[in-house]
Design an enzyme around this catalytic site. Structure first.
Site, PDB file in Angstrom:
ATOM      1  N   GLY A  46      48.153  14.125  18.989  1.00 47.00           N
ATOM      2  CA  GLY A  46      47.493  12.859  19.296  1.00 47.00           C
ATOM      3  C   GLY A  46      47.401  12.611  20.785  1.00 47.00           C
ATOM      4  O   GLY A  46      46.361  12.186  21.304  1.00 47.00           O
ATOM      5  N   CYS A  47      48.481  12.899  21.496  1.00 47.08           N
ATOM      6  CA  CYS A  47      48.506  12.668  22.941  1.00 47.08           C
ATOM      7  C   CYS A  47      47.568  13.644  23.663  1.00 47.08           C
ATOM      8  O   CYS A  47      46.949  13.281  24.661  1.00 47.08           O
ATOM      9  CB  CYS A  47      49.929  12.781  23.472  1.00 47.08           C
ATOM     10  SG  CYS A  47      51.029  11.525  22.758  1.00 47.08           S
ATOM     11  N   THR A  48      47.457  14.850  23.136  1.00 48.05           N
ATOM     12  CA  THR A  48      46.534  15.832  23.708  1.00 48.05           C
ATOM     13  C   THR A  48      45.102  15.359  23.525  1.00 48.05           C
ATOM     14  O   THR A  48      44.296  15.382  24.465  1.00 48.05           O
ATOM     15  CB  THR A  48      46.740  17.218  23.062  1.00 48.05           C
ATOM     16  OG1 THR A  48      48.071  17.660  23.359  1.00 48.05           O
ATOM     17  CG2 THR A  48      45.728  18.232  23.568  1.00 48.05           C
ATOM     18  N   ALA A  51      44.463  12.451  25.986  1.00 48.35           N
ATOM     19  CA  ALA A  51      44.375  12.909  27.375  1.00 48.35           C
ATOM     20  C   ALA A  51      43.082  13.685  27.616  1.00 48.35           C
ATOM     21  O   ALA A  51      42.442  13.527  28.662  1.00 48.35           O
ATOM     22  CB  ALA A  51      45.590  13.767  27.719  1.00 48.35           C
TER      23      ALA A  51
END
Length: 155
Positions: A46-48, A51
């Site tokens: 999710g964070c990838t 970003a």
């Protein structure tokens, strides 16, 4: 649990190390609008996605007068690996002691798979050129968040 910021609040000042260990301060961006986003962990799906979405839209956001800073509790070394692996162009800063996360209301109790846990609350705070909170969004979704932000900001 930390207090959530409201529009009109003064954005908490901070200086944190970036992926290369260089200090990044909110005051470095005085006179510009800054999207400060808080995410749980580098190198996670999710964070990838989030970003990469910010990186893909960085030129559009910069053209509209916005800089982007991503804050996580990761150490600078992990942020450097994240940046290299995903070719990220957003500024990533490390807050392993979670002081800035707490100051922005982005750390505390949250629901995860139906359980209440303490951790990073995926959040986005837009700071105006005078250092005031323009918008504070909490519990945002990783996927589609950047597109929604661009739409909401009429960019």
């Amino acid at each position: 649990m930390s207090e959530r910021l409201q529009p009109g609040d003064t954005a908490p000042a901070f200086t944190l190390p970036d992926a290369d260990g260089n200090p990044v301060s909110l005051s470095d961006y005085a006179g510009r609008r800054v999207i400060v986003y808080f995410y749980p962990a580098a190198l996670t799906p999710g964070c990838t996605k989030q970003a990469c979405d910010f990186t893909d839209n960085l030129d559009l956001l910069a053209g509209a007068g916005y800089d982007v800073i991503g804050v996580s509790p990761d150490k600078p070394e992990k942020l450097a690996r994240f940046r290299e692996k995903e070719n990220l162009r957003v500024t990533l800063v490390a807050d392993p002691e979670k002081k800035v996360l707490e100051a922005y209301g982005a750390f505390g109790e949250k629901k995860l798979y139906g359980r209440t846990v303490t951790g990073v609350i995926r959040s986005t705070v837009i700071v105006d050129g005078d250092g005031r909170v323009e918008r504070a969004l909490y519990n945002v979704r990783a996927t589609g968040h950047v597109a929604k932000l661009i739409k909401d900001l009429a960019i």
